[in-house]
Structure formats: C-alpha cells, structure tokens
Design a protein around this motif. Structure first.
Motif, PDB file in Angstrom:
ATOM      1  N   THR A 146      25.752 -11.419 -36.128  1.00 43.48           N
ATOM      2  CA  THR A 146      26.239 -10.597 -35.036  1.00 43.48           C
ATOM      3  C   THR A 146      25.390 -10.866 -33.812  1.00 43.48           C
ATOM      4  O   THR A 146      24.170 -10.895 -33.880  1.00 43.48           O
ATOM      5  N   ALA A 147      26.044 -11.104 -32.708  1.00 46.42           N
ATOM      6  CA  ALA A 147      25.360 -11.296 -31.433  1.00 46.42           C
ATOM      7  C   ALA A 147      25.997 -10.338 -30.455  1.00 46.42           C
ATOM      8  O   ALA A 147      27.180 -10.018 -30.577  1.00 46.42           O
ATOM      9  N   THR A 193      27.933  -8.690 -27.431  1.00 44.96           N
ATOM     10  CA  THR A 193      29.009  -9.131 -26.558  1.00 44.96           C
ATOM     11  C   THR A 193      29.177  -8.116 -25.428  1.00 44.96           C
ATOM     12  O   THR A 193      28.756  -6.976 -25.541  1.00 44.96           O
ATOM     13  N   ARG A 237      34.819 -14.303 -27.896  1.00 42.09           N
ATOM     14  CA  ARG A 237      34.804 -13.955 -29.319  1.00 42.09           C
ATOM     15  C   ARG A 237      36.044 -13.194 -29.739  1.00 42.09           C
ATOM     16  O   ARG A 237      36.482 -13.289 -30.871  1.00 42.09           O
ATOM     17  N   GLU A 252      36.289  -9.905 -25.202  1.00 43.90           N
ATOM     18  CA  GLU A 252      34.873  -9.759 -25.554  1.00 43.90           C
ATOM     19  C   GLU A 252      34.222 -11.130 -25.514  1.00 43.90           C
ATOM     20  O   GLU A 252      34.728 -12.088 -26.100  1.00 43.90           O
ATOM     21  N   GLU A 298      30.496 -13.476 -25.577  1.00 47.65           N
ATOM     22  CA  GLU A 298      29.086 -13.592 -25.932  1.00 47.65           C
ATOM     23  C   GLU A 298      28.412 -14.533 -24.935  1.00 47.65           C
ATOM     24  O   GLU A 298      29.006 -15.519 -24.512  1.00 47.65           O
ATOM     25  N   SER A 318      32.472  -2.903 -25.958  1.00 47.24           N
ATOM     26  CA  SER A 318      32.990  -3.779 -26.994  1.00 47.24           C
ATOM     27  C   SER A 318      33.308  -2.934 -28.227  1.00 47.24           C
ATOM     28  O   SER A 318      32.674  -1.920 -28.497  1.00 47.24           O
TER      29      SER A 318
END
Lengths: 228, 228
Positions: free
Chosen positions: A7-8, A10, A39, A61, A63, A88
């Motif tokens: 998970t990063a 966004t 994403r 969304e 990143e 998000s």
C-alpha cells in the motif's frame, strides 16, 4: 504474499467533463508527465447539461503526486470543467472483508463481521464488510474469482451450506493471489482448501475481521487448515 | 435523476505489466483509438517477479468495445505481459446498497438488508450490501460524501442513534447526485432530510433493498419524507 504489504499513499480528485473519448487519455497522460501513476479510476455519475451534452464525473486516485499537483490538472487539460479534491477510498472505507453465500448463514456471518469491525474501527481502524448473497455454483465461482478484481479486498468469507466443484478451484485461484479464504463448516470440498473453517457463522464473521485487523492478535497463516 | 438510468454494457480485462508510469497512458490511449471509453480502472495486485521487477495487475472496464477488441490490446501495447478477459464487476456484484453507522443498529440493519438481498438475488437480481461501521461526525460525514465516489452505489442507509451537523449536509450533497438516503429514526437532523425514515433496523435494511430492487414494487420517490 499478502495484499496488505503493498500500500502506498494516494491522492484523489473528482473530475467533471464532457463524455468524449479523448478526455481520459489526456488526463492520464498528463498525470504520467508529472510523474504520477493512476491506481484507480471510477466513473461515478453521468448526466446531461441544459444543452443536452453528456457529462461524466470520474473519481481518480493517483500515487506519486501531491494534491496540489493533481488538482492543477484543471489548468492543463482544457476538456475538464471541474476538478475538486476528495478523500481516497482507502482512507474512508479502508480494508474490505468480502462475504459471499446465502440464506440464514450469510445474514448471521455478516452480523458477526460487522459487530467485530465496529469494535476495531472504534480503535482507529477502517474495516468494511461487503456482502453479496448468491446461489448456484456458476454464480458463486464467478463471484469468488471476481474478489481478485476488488481493490482493498483483504479476505473472503464463504457462508453457505454446500460449496464445491468450480467454487473450490476459484478459492484456490484467489488464495494464489494472496487473499485468504475463511469458510463455514459445510458440505462440499471448499472446506478442504480453506485457510480456516469455522462452524458458528457469527464467530466466522468475527474471526475473519480479526484476521485482517491490525488491532487483533490473529494470523490466518498460523490457523492454516484448522477447524473450529 | 437516479443513477440507475445510466448504465451501458462494459467489457472487462485483467492486465499484467511492469509498474512503470508510461504503461497505463499507452493502454488508455489505445482503448480510445479503437473508440472505447474507460469506465473503471482498478489496481488489484502488486508483486515482484524473480528478477525483482515490480509488477502490477489492473482490472479495466471499457464501454463501446467488443471483448475481442479489448483483449487484442496485448498485441498493440508492448509493455503488457498478460491480458485475459474477466467479468465486469457490474455483472458479478450488481447494484450496491451502502450501510454506514455503528453499534447494535448497523448489525441489525445489515442483517435485514442481506436477508432481503438474498431473496431478490434468488430471482435473478444482483444486489450487494456493503457496510462500514464508523463513529464520529467527521468520519461519518466523510463516508457519506465518499458514497458518491463508489461505482454501482444505488442507495445509502444510515444506521445509528445520533447523526446531524455536517453529516446532514453530506446527506443533502449525496441526494443532489441522485443517491437516495434511508435513515433509522434517531436523534439529530439527518431524519429531517432523509428520503425515508424507518424505526426498526431490520425493516430499514429490508426497505432499503426493496427500493433498489427491480423485482420489488417500492419507490423511494413515493415515500419521500415518510416515517415508519
């Protein structure tokens, strides 16, 4: 490999524009030129303005960009009529437990899962419980496979009384992409491949949520093949 | 204008590729060049291959193309490693009732909604019931607003004991984009703006599903402002 490892952060915007084929490519190309990666893109509304033009609202969304960079897109893509920041979906709805099955079982399983998610969310987590009641091997197998296409899905709970055949193959495919599967104790071969088998549906819902909660000491990997 | 009026058939694929910024723009541009419009893009999985390269799997739903045209994208975008048809989420999970609230109320409301959805899905519908238990005005208002960003969301059920303030404003914003809001009878001003107010949580879940089912004779518009 579990999905939770990937998970990063966004940032998200809602865009309004005339529903023409060229707009989304222009938006996506501009995001890439700034160094961002799309994403999620979701068409959330379509309507017509006074002149009868077809308009569309899209949630995007991204990143790798700051919010100001993303909202600045309105100045670079002339086709956009509106652009406003939004949260998000990950921040609002968090991780998802998917519950699939039917009859009395699914209603009781979701009761347990929602009650348990409520307790974890009170302590700062965000856990959603998303349910579809279905019958029939074909419908169920398709739904199990489609869980792999749901973003933020962290586990699947199967709540019924008989599941096997192609549903069992679909369960194994889902496990292969890193999504654990909890099953009620039931007729059929699904229980032979499930990561965890639980007899009581309320407890099955509870354990499924515990397994994806960071605030619970419960690990599906350590329960592999156990029955309760 | 209700969201249900705006649905067009889509075809869906899952794509595997190296997670580089240029790939999604290339895919989206190619879809547009064929005359298709991207309606949904969802990053469903990320992992590393043996060489340590970051790979990504994306689910793409497109309107205006045949399945063979969409799967043919693999021959036109060199960065793609894999492309296989999948069922669009609309076909598998159908319309969504979103339930937001907390405590005993949300667990009972979702019990009613899932039981009712089970009955309609037995007759060929596809209705999902998606839930997040939350507390606090800020969390709840953000979740209500974010329902507008959820594709396939057809109605919102608020199941708690006190909701007002910014949550009420969020409810009105959601209604403005065509999503009806059902509320339990509770403390606060949300009940003054809700499309329908129901005291019993199991019945509230049931009525909310009836309102989005094509197999039920129940119209939120005819219930506007009524309390049960």
């Amino acid at each position: 490999m579990s999905r939770a490892e990937h998970t990063a952060p966004t940032v998200a915007v809602r865009l309004d524009f005339v529903d023409a084929p060229g707009t989304i490519p222009a938006v996506v190309a501009h995001v890439a030129s700034l160094g961002g990666t799309v994403r999620t893109l979701s068409t959330v509304r379509r309507w017509q303005d006074e002149a009868g033009e077809a308009l569309v609202e899209v949630e995007l969304e991204v990143e790798g960009l700051a919010e100001a960079q993303l909202t600045g897109i309105i100045d670079s893509v002339p086709a956009l009529r509106g652009c406003r920041p939004t949260q998000s979906l990950d921040k609002v709805f968090g991780k998802r437990l998917i519950v699939i099955g039917g009859g009395a079982q699914i209603a009781q399983a979701v009761l347990g899962a929602v009650s348990e998610a409520d307790r974890h969310n009170l302590r700062g987590e965000k856990i959603s419980v998303d349910t579809i009641p279905l019958v029939g091997e074909e419908n169920l197998a398709a739904a199990v496979r489609a869980v792999a296409d749901l973003d933020r899905a962290r586990a699947l709970l199967l709540a019924g009384s008989i599941m096997g055949g192609d549903i069992t193959r679909a369960v194994q495919e889902l496990q292969a992409v890193g999504i654990p599967v909890i099953s009620l104790n039931m007729v059929g071969t699904v229980v032979d491949v499930a990561d965890l088998v639980v007899t009581d549906p309320v407890q099955a819902g509870t354990m499924a949520v515990m397994g994806i909660a960071d605030t619970a000491k419960f690990d599906f990997a350590r329960q592999k093949g156990r029955r309760y």
